[in-house]
Design a protein around this motif. Structure first.
Motif, PDB file in Angstrom:
ATOM      1  N   GLU A  19       0.829  -1.207   0.000  1.00 40.45           N
ATOM      2  CA  GLU A  19       0.000   0.000   0.000  1.00 40.45           C
ATOM      3  C   GLU A  19       0.867   1.261   0.000  1.00 40.45           C
ATOM      4  O   GLU A  19       0.635   2.183  -0.787  1.00 40.45           O
ATOM      5  N   PHE A  20       1.871   1.308   0.864  1.00 39.19           N
ATOM      6  CA  PHE A  20       2.734   2.489   0.937  1.00 39.19           C
ATOM      7  C   PHE A  20       3.584   2.633  -0.324  1.00 39.19           C
ATOM      8  O   PHE A  20       3.820   3.752  -0.778  1.00 39.19           O
ATOM      9  N   ALA A  21       4.048   1.534  -0.879  1.00 33.51           N
ATOM     10  CA  ALA A  21       4.829   1.612  -2.118  1.00 33.51           C
ATOM     11  C   ALA A  21       3.971   2.151  -3.261  1.00 33.51           C
ATOM     12  O   ALA A  21       4.437   2.936  -4.078  1.00 33.51           O
ATOM     13  N   ASP A  22       2.710   1.748  -3.303  1.00 35.04           N
ATOM     14  CA  ASP A  22       1.814   2.183  -4.374  1.00 35.04           C
ATOM     15  C   ASP A  22       1.301   3.607  -4.200  1.00 35.04           C
ATOM     16  O   ASP A  22       1.144   4.335  -5.183  1.00 35.04           O
ATOM     17  N   PHE A  23       1.022   4.014  -2.948  1.00 33.36           N
ATOM     18  CA  PHE A  23       0.306   5.271  -2.732  1.00 33.36           C
ATOM     19  C   PHE A  23       1.027   6.273  -1.841  1.00 33.36           C
ATOM     20  O   PHE A  23       0.545   7.387  -1.662  1.00 33.36           O
ATOM     21  N   GLY A  24       2.151   5.890  -1.236  1.00 33.32           N
ATOM     22  CA  GLY A  24       2.830   6.798  -0.309  1.00 33.32           C
ATOM     23  C   GLY A  24       2.071   6.885   0.994  1.00 33.32           C
ATOM     24  O   GLY A  24       1.031   6.246   1.197  1.00 33.32           O
ATOM     25  N   LEU A  25       2.587   7.702   1.886  1.00 34.68           N
ATOM     26  CA  LEU A  25       1.959   7.867   3.195  1.00 34.68           C
ATOM     27  C   LEU A  25       0.608   8.563   3.080  1.00 34.68           C
ATOM     28  O   LEU A  25      -0.396   8.091   3.616  1.00 34.68           O
ATOM     29  N   ALA A  26       0.560   9.667   2.370  1.00 35.99           N
ATOM     30  CA  ALA A  26      -0.683  10.443   2.287  1.00 35.99           C
ATOM     31  C   ALA A  26      -1.793   9.678   1.565  1.00 35.99           C
ATOM     32  O   ALA A  26      -2.959   9.761   1.953  1.00 35.99           O
ATOM     33  N   GLY A  27      -1.437   8.935   0.521  1.00 36.60           N
ATOM     34  CA  GLY A  27      -2.452   8.243  -0.264  1.00 36.60           C
ATOM     35  C   GLY A  27      -2.835   6.873   0.269  1.00 36.60           C
ATOM     36  O   GLY A  27      -3.863   6.319  -0.124  1.00 36.60           O
ATOM     37  N   ALA A  28      -2.022   6.334   1.142  1.00 35.89           N
ATOM     38  CA  ALA A  28      -2.315   5.002   1.692  1.00 35.89           C
ATOM     39  C   ALA A  28      -3.548   5.054   2.576  1.00 35.89           C
ATOM     40  O   ALA A  28      -3.814   6.048   3.240  1.00 35.89           O
ATOM     41  N   ARG A  29      -4.280   3.982   2.589  1.00 36.09           N
ATOM     42  CA  ARG A  29      -5.493   3.887   3.396  1.00 36.09           C
ATOM     43  C   ARG A  29      -5.429   2.652   4.286  1.00 36.09           C
ATOM     44  O   ARG A  29      -5.186   1.542   3.817  1.00 36.09           O
ATOM     45  N   ILE A  30      -5.661   2.876   5.559  1.00 32.60           N
ATOM     46  CA  ILE A  30      -5.674   1.780   6.530  1.00 32.60           C
ATOM     47  C   ILE A  30      -6.769   0.776   6.165  1.00 32.60           C
ATOM     48  O   ILE A  30      -6.587  -0.431   6.329  1.00 32.60           O
ATOM     49  N   ASP A  31      -7.885   1.251   5.636  1.00 33.09           N
ATOM     50  CA  ASP A  31      -8.957   0.348   5.208  1.00 33.09           C
ATOM     51  C   ASP A  31      -8.455  -0.663   4.178  1.00 33.09           C
ATOM     52  O   ASP A  31      -8.774  -1.853   4.255  1.00 33.09           O
ATOM     53  N   ARG A  32      -7.676  -0.184   3.202  1.00 32.95           N
ATOM     54  CA  ARG A  32      -7.173  -1.088   2.165  1.00 32.95           C
ATOM     55  C   ARG A  32      -6.136  -2.056   2.744  1.00 32.95           C
ATOM     56  O   ARG A  32      -6.085  -3.223   2.346  1.00 32.95           O
ATOM     57  N   ILE A  33      -5.303  -1.557   3.664  1.00 33.39           N
ATOM     58  CA  ILE A  33      -4.322  -2.435   4.302  1.00 33.39           C
ATOM     59  C   ILE A  33      -5.050  -3.538   5.058  1.00 33.39           C
ATOM     60  O   ILE A  33      -4.713  -4.722   4.941  1.00 33.39           O
ATOM     61  N   ALA A  34      -6.060  -3.154   5.821  1.00 42.54           N
ATOM     62  CA  ALA A  34      -6.819  -4.133   6.598  1.00 42.54           C
ATOM     63  C   ALA A  34      -7.482  -5.162   5.685  1.00 42.54           C
ATOM     64  O   ALA A  34      -7.425  -6.368   5.950  1.00 42.54           O
ATOM     65  N   GLU A  35      -8.096  -4.697   4.621  1.00 43.65           N
ATOM     66  CA  GLU A  35      -8.767  -5.612   3.698  1.00 43.65           C
ATOM     67  C   GLU A  35      -7.764  -6.573   3.053  1.00 43.65           C
ATOM     68  O   GLU A  35      -7.989  -7.786   3.002  1.00 43.65           O
ATOM     69  N   SER A  36      -6.647  -6.038   2.583  1.00 36.18           N
ATOM     70  CA  SER A  36      -5.634  -6.869   1.943  1.00 36.18           C
ATOM     71  C   SER A  36      -5.017  -7.871   2.914  1.00 36.18           C
ATOM     72  O   SER A  36      -4.699  -9.004   2.543  1.00 36.18           O
ATOM     73  N   ALA A  37      -4.859  -7.456   4.176  1.00 37.02           N
ATOM     74  CA  ALA A  37      -4.245  -8.317   5.196  1.00 37.02           C
ATOM     75  C   ALA A  37      -5.246  -9.259   5.849  1.00 37.02           C
ATOM     76  O   ALA A  37      -4.863 -10.070   6.692  1.00 37.02           O
ATOM     77  N   ARG A  38      -6.507  -9.120   5.483  1.00 39.33           N
ATOM     78  CA  ARG A  38      -7.565  -9.904   6.137  1.00 39.33           C
ATOM     79  C   ARG A  38      -7.494  -9.703   7.655  1.00 39.33           C
ATOM     80  O   ARG A  38      -7.475 -10.657   8.438  1.00 39.33           O
TER      81      ARG A  38
END
Length: 183
Positions: A19-38
């Motif tokens: 997520e951070f590699a794709d979107f950086g800190l500002a663009g990263a979303r905890i929701d997407r991290i949570a979903e991807s990490a199950r």
């Protein structure tokens, strides 16, 4: 049996790095991290704290892995440059994460400052007052193609990483010989 928190942390770290590699800190979303990490958002905050702390942890881990994989050799900057180039070709997230960190977290961490200070000190024996600039130029050469505009790269007749690696080696060797202080 309760869920394994170690496995959950591992999945979170993998998802966060992507997520951070794709979107950086500002663009990263905890929701997407949570979903991807199950995992749930609460477990991310519980294990790692706020998004900024997780980002810094990811970047620090990637830099540590890179330093472990690519040994710095002050007496052979050309070899160091080509090994670093090879590593970044194989691990493009490392370059993307450091670029995001430079843009969004421009204040150096103590570890990062110490790492560069040790490298500059080691290079000072060969390059005197030019040590910092020689290291900056070597790193710039290594990352030149990754940071070049796609419009510029589209005009290149060179598409081979092997040819670019050879070009890098010649440029680094020239830089080494030009700025080496007399011994």
């Amino acid at each position: 049996m309760p869920p394994d928190s170690t496995e959950t942390k591992r999945r979170i770290l993998i998802a966060a790095q992507r997520e951070f590699a794709d979107f950086g800190l500002a663009g990263a979303r905890i929701d997407r991290i949570a979903e991807s990490a199950r995992a749930n958002k609460r477990s991310i905050y519980m294990h790692f704290g706020p998004k900024e702390t997780l980002f810094d942890m990811i970047v620090s881990g990637v830099l540590a892995a890179m330093a472990e994989a690519v040994q710095f050799t002050p007496d052979d900057l050309t070899g160091y440059a080509t090994r670093l180039f090879d590593y970044l070709q194989a691990e493009p997230d490392a370059l993307r994460l450091t670029a995001w960190a430079n843009l969004e977290r421009p204040t150096a961490t103590a570890d990062e400052a110490d790492t560069y200070s040790r490298k500059v000190d080691a290079l000072s024996l060969r390059f005197g007052d030019h040590a910092t600039d020689v290291l900056a130029l070597i790193l710039g050469l290594v990352t030149a193609w990754a940071s070049a505009s796609p419009a510029l790269l589209s005009t290149s007749k060179v598409k081979s990483d092997e040819i670019r690696r050879t070009m890098l080696a010649h440029a680094a060797a020239s830089l080494e010989s030009t700025f080496a202080a007399p011994r």
